[in-house]
Design a protein around this motif. Structure first.
Motif, PDB file in Angstrom:
ATOM      1  N   LEU A 140      -0.733   3.744   4.868  1.00 35.38           N
ATOM      2  CA  LEU A 140      -0.588   3.800   3.420  1.00 35.38           C
ATOM      3  C   LEU A 140       0.428   4.867   3.039  1.00 35.38           C
ATOM      4  N   ALA A 189      -1.303   2.494  -2.929  1.00 39.39           N
ATOM      5  CA  ALA A 189      -2.427   3.198  -2.305  1.00 39.39           C
ATOM      6  C   ALA A 189      -3.353   3.776  -3.369  1.00 39.39           C
ATOM      7  N   ALA A 232      -9.177   5.960   1.297  1.00 42.15           N
ATOM      8  CA  ALA A 232      -9.340   4.519   1.125  1.00 42.15           C
ATOM      9  C   ALA A 232     -10.633   4.031   1.767  1.00 42.15           C
ATOM     10  N   GLY A 245       0.811  -1.223   0.000  1.00 45.15           N
ATOM     11  CA  GLY A 245       0.000   0.000   0.000  1.00 45.15           C
ATOM     12  C   GLY A 245       0.832   1.255   0.000  1.00 45.15           C
ATOM     13  N   GLU A 259      -0.534  -4.672   3.380  1.00 49.92           N
ATOM     14  CA  GLU A 259       0.535  -3.720   3.669  1.00 49.92           C
ATOM     15  C   GLU A 259       1.230  -4.101   4.976  1.00 49.92           C
ATOM     16  N   LEU A 301      -4.918   9.702   3.296  1.00 48.25           N
ATOM     17  CA  LEU A 301      -4.983   8.446   2.550  1.00 48.25           C
ATOM     18  C   LEU A 301      -5.892   7.432   3.235  1.00 48.25           C
ATOM     19  N   ASP A 302      -5.841   7.364   4.557  1.00 46.58           N
ATOM     20  CA  ASP A 302      -6.764   6.491   5.290  1.00 46.58           C
ATOM     21  C   ASP A 302      -8.212   6.831   4.958  1.00 46.58           C
ATOM     22  N   VAL A 349      -6.005  -4.317   0.242  1.00 49.95           N
ATOM     23  CA  VAL A 349      -4.586  -3.962   0.236  1.00 49.95           C
ATOM     24  C   VAL A 349      -3.884  -4.759   1.328  1.00 49.95           C
ATOM     25  N   ILE A 377      -8.256  -2.750   4.137  1.00 47.75           N
ATOM     26  CA  ILE A 377      -6.811  -2.682   4.364  1.00 47.75           C
ATOM     27  C   ILE A 377      -6.404  -3.712   5.408  1.00 47.75           C
TER      28      ILE A 377
END
Length: 431
Positions: free
Chosen positions: A38, A16, A112, A11, A33, A108-109, A31, A119
């Motif tokens: 991310l 991402a 997503a 990610g 990770e 980014l969190d 994803v 995730i």
């Protein structure tokens, strides 16, 4: 065993955006990770600027990438600077977006989650099953940091690991630079308590080059680089100066490299406090948890992007990404940086993301198929964001048309991407 339309392995910078793009198109996306956030190098390497996000101040990116940049600029957590010189060669200049990586983690969190991406942090791929055993899907065994293994299946896979880990497990061929010839690694650190105006004046004066030469003569600096990046919304700067030459695939060597890089920091801090205006009272505020590794494996793909393509700005019928960053190779032999300025905005073809012999897997990020000089240009974050986003859209295009990833007609993919990037890029405010 939960089925997905797409699994993104890694990610980071490219992964991402792959996941967000695909999920926004309606694909059930997961994803995998291994870290806790991310963004990869964008958020945890200590880097706080994106090189060449615009070309002479003019936007060249659209879609999710522009959305991220402009959201952070509007909130005051990023700022665009044009024609910024490199400390290692002031005659070479690029535009730069400077940003706060902690805010980017949160952004980014949220993006997503809003897109519906699932995730799995603290996890990585343990095994990938060859497509011949599962022709209509990809099967991955994923192991988390707590010792639990789980099987994931998906119609498509995007390998954005930075090491082509999944592609290698699937039997895909990769290559890498010879040991001893890989680009130098850097451990970034952050300083607080600076006086920004005095530091800015120093950075834009001839004194910067003189200080670099002095530091190398005194044995404090190990390369021809001393870069300070102000972090918008704070009174801190990130510092790009440490230099470590170790094989990025040797765990013992890389463990030693992190220790040696940290050992460089305090002598450097003492040196710059004494010689750099604005840093007289600077305090060490943080050290990046990972080394900034410039090199990676690259796949053997359907097309090898070459330096000739960048020099001639080849326009491919299956172009999916673009960039304007110069060739920038950190030479392990000299400690210097070799630049080659390119003539304008160049293109990256979809075929460079397709691993030879695989049908339901794409490479995203620095592992795309390219020669050594082209790699020195396309490896930077804005380009990798663009590659990642387009890879996610390609998976959505394949799913909608019930196709393997290596069977999407160029015209079909271009029409799909045109819809996704149809909104004209908005001019970000000047920094």
């Amino acid at each position: 065993m939960k089925p997905y339309d797409l699994i993104v392995a890694g990610g980071g910078t490219a992964g991402a955006l792959s996941a967000i793009a695909a999920a926004r198109c309606g694909l059930r996306t997961a994803v995998i990770e291994r870290s806790s956030c991310l963004g990869g190098n964008m958020t945890i390497s200590g880097l706080t600027e994106m090189n060449a996000p615009t070309f002479h101040g003019q936007p060249i990116y659209r879609g999710i990438e522009a959305e991220i940049m402009n959201t952070m600029i509007r909130s005051g957590d990023a700022a665009l600077y044009t024609e910024v010189p490199f400390s290692s060669n002031p005659s070479v200049k690029v535009d730069r977006l400077r940003y706060n990586p902690e805010i980017l983690k949160i952004l980014l969190d949220r993006m997503a989650a809003d897109a519906g991406v699932e995730i799995r942090y603290f996890a990585e791929i343990q095994n990938a099953e060859k497509e011949a055993l599962a022709p209509d899907s990809v099967r991955l065994t994923v192991r988390d940091n707590f010792g639990t293994s789980e099987v994931f299946t998906a119609r498509y896979l995007i390998d954005a690991t930075g090491s082509a880990a999944a592609i290698r497990m699937l039997g895909g061929e990769t290559t890498r630079a010879e040991v001893g010839k890989t680009m130098i690694n850097t451990l970034m650190f952050r300083l607080s308590g600076i006086e920004q105006n005095a530091l800015d004046a120093f950075v834009h004066s001839a004194a910067l080059s003189e200080t670099i030469q002095l530091g190398m003569r005194e044995g404090v600096l190990y390369g021809k680089i001393l870069a300070f990046t102000p972090i918008p919304g704070t009174k801190d700067v990130s510092v790009n100066v440490t230099r470590i030459n170790e094989d990025f695939e040797d765990p013992i060597g890389m463990s030693r490299a992190v220790t040696e890089a940290r050992a460089q920091i305090l002598p450097i801090l003492q040196f710059i406090r004494a010689r750099v205006p604005g840093l007289e009272h600077a305090a060490l505020a943080g050290i990046a948890p990972i080394l900034g590794v410039r090199d990676s494996r690259t796949i053997r793909g359907s097309y090898c992007l070459g330096i000739d393509d960048l020099e001639h700005m080849t326009e491919f019928e299956d172009s999916i990404a673009q960039g304007c960053y110069p060739v920038d190779i950190h030479d392990p032999a000299t400690g210097g940086v070799t630049f080659q300025v390119l003539p304008g905005v160049y293109h990256i073809p979809y075929r460079s993301l397709i691993p030879a012999g695989l049908h339901r897997t794409l490479a995203a990020g620095k592992i795309l198929c390219c020669d050594r000089k082209a790699y020195g240009a396309v490896r930077v974050m804005p380009i990798m964001m663009n590659v990642g986003e387009s890879a996610g859209y390609a998976a959505a295009c394949a799913a909608q048309n019930h196709l393997d990833l290596d069977r999407i007609p160029a015209a079909t993919l271009q029409a799909f991407l045109k819809k996704k990037y149809s909104c004209p890029p908005s001019d970000p405010p000047a920094g």
